[in-house]
Design a protein around this motif. Structure first.
Motif, PDB file in Angstrom:
ATOM      1  N   ASP A   1      41.542  39.630  31.431  1.00  0.00           N
ATOM      2  CA  ASP A   1      40.481  38.667  31.758  1.00  0.00           C
ATOM      3  C   ASP A   1      40.223  38.580  33.259  1.00  0.00           C
ATOM      4  N   TYR A   2      40.847  39.482  34.022  1.00  0.00           N
ATOM      5  CA  TYR A   2      40.792  39.395  35.487  1.00  0.00           C
ATOM      6  C   TYR A   2      39.654  40.248  36.052  1.00  0.00           C
ATOM      7  N   VAL A   3      38.751  39.592  36.808  1.00  0.00           N
ATOM      8  CA  VAL A   3      37.700  40.274  37.556  1.00  0.00           C
ATOM      9  C   VAL A   3      37.864  39.868  39.016  1.00  0.00           C
ATOM     10  N   PHE A   4      37.745  40.821  39.915  1.00  0.00           N
ATOM     11  CA  PHE A   4      37.936  40.523  41.336  1.00  0.00           C
ATOM     12  C   PHE A   4      36.962  41.337  42.174  1.00  0.00           C
ATOM     13  N   THR A   5      36.772  40.910  43.408  1.00  0.00           N
ATOM     14  CA  THR A   5      35.869  41.622  44.308  1.00  0.00           C
ATOM     15  C   THR A   5      36.657  42.238  45.453  1.00  0.00           C
ATOM     16  N   THR A   6      36.231  43.424  45.855  1.00  0.00           N
ATOM     17  CA  THR A   6      36.868  44.124  46.971  1.00  0.00           C
ATOM     18  C   THR A   6      35.998  45.313  47.362  1.00  0.00           C
ATOM     19  N   PRO A   7      36.100  45.804  48.588  1.00  0.00           N
ATOM     20  CA  PRO A   7      35.395  47.030  48.955  1.00  0.00           C
ATOM     21  C   PRO A   7      35.985  48.229  48.207  1.00  0.00           C
TER      22      PRO A   7
END
Length: 322
Positions: free
Chosen positions: A84-90
């Motif tokens: 269920d994990y969504v994350f933002t990163t370059p």
């Protein structure tokens, strides 16, 4: 009678299966979205995404926003998170994590190899903002001027790097102030310009352009190449008084998950994002700068569920992304 009983049992079983499918289809899916620190533009984007996912799925996808402590930490948490994990990163950081390089040296984990992209979000976009009163229209003109870089941020580090690359190190006066004071300092003539990195249109640049009048500097193709960053064009008319396109650099940012997420959920998130993007852009213009072309910035693999949406939408992807 035997045939009738068999038919009734089969019918009941079929009805139960259909009912079960209906419940599953309407079941609430909960997602944790990890972005940036509260108060930042990227945290606000997370709020907007959560609202869009709820609206676009009739409440079937509920996104809970978590404050992030930075892109590196977002990636590191993959090791302990579920589907269920969504994350933002370059994208560059994902590559470093999967290669065990730089800040991920000696911290490698098989979980990093399972990171998969969903969709791009607004890029960190470099703005070199000079007041009209300064008369500066190119980087050479910055010599002898007072510039506010801010402290500790990506924009501050990148701005300092560019001054060195473009022969301005030691030739401009660096103001000792926080970036939050930039617009007022520009209005009062305390500084000639400031450097900021954020999704465009950047709120502080909008304010400066409307209240003071500014020129946002363009980089030449050679300068862009020197920075080793991704070129980005800010369209004419984005800021008050901006009559031509601005060529600058950016750090792409992408929403990621892992292979632990099931395909249907990844598909729903990706489809809803693109279908709701225009509506989000009506209230927050930074979403208007996101386009399918930005998928080219994703070096690694895209989640199979997201791939299904892109194939349906006729959006071309590279073999390496599949």
């Amino acid at each position: 009678m035997k045939h009738i009983k068999t038919w009734v049992k089969a019918g009941a079983l079929g009805a139960a299966i259909v009912a079960g499918m209906a419940v599953q289809a309407g079941a609430e899916t909960r997602i944790t979205y990890k972005s940036a620190k509260a108060g930042t533009s990227y945290y606000q984007m997370g709020v907007q995404l959560a609202e869009a996912m709820k609206a676009g799925t009739d409440g079937n996808v509920i996104v809970t926003l978590e404050e992030g402590q930075g892109s590196v930490q977002n990636v590191m948490e993959v090791r302990a998170r579920g589907g269920d994990y969504v994350f933002t990163t370059p994208p560059a950081l994902v590559g470093l994590a999967q290669g065990g390089k730089a800040m991920f040296k000696d911290k490698g984990d098989p979980a990093f190899d399972e990171i998969r992209a969903l969709f791009p979000i607004p890029s960190l976009t470099m703005h070199f903002v000079m007041s009209d009163a300064s008369g500066v229209t190119d980087f050479a003109g910055m010599e002898g001027k007072t510039i506010l870089l801010g402290k500790g941020s990506f924009g501050a580090r990148e701005g300092e790097k560019y001054l060195g690359l473009f022969g301005l190190e030691g030739k401009v006066k660096i103001a000792d102030a926080e970036l939050s004071n930039a617009v007022n300092a520009l209005k009062n003539g305390q500084i000639d310009g400031f450097v900021t990195a954020g999704s465009y249109p950047a709120p502080n640049v909008i304010e400066a352009a409307a209240s003071t009048g500014v020129t946002v500097l363009s980089l030449s193709p050679e300068q862009v190449a020197e920075t080793k960053r991704t070129e980005l064009v800010i369209p004419a008319g984005t800021y008050a008084g901006q009559e031509t396109d601005i060529t600058t650099t950016s750090l792409p940012v992408v929403a990621y998950t892992t292979t632990k997420m099931d395909d249907d959920t990844a598909y729903a998130l990706t489809k809803t994002f693109w279908e709701e993007k225009a509506k989000m852009g009506e209230s927050a213009p930074w979403w208007n700068g996101v386009s399918p072309a930005m998928l080219d910035n994703i070096n690694g693999k895209i989640h199979p569920g997201a791939l299904r949406y892109y194939e349906e939408a006729g959006i071309a992807l590279s073999d390496a992304q599949k």
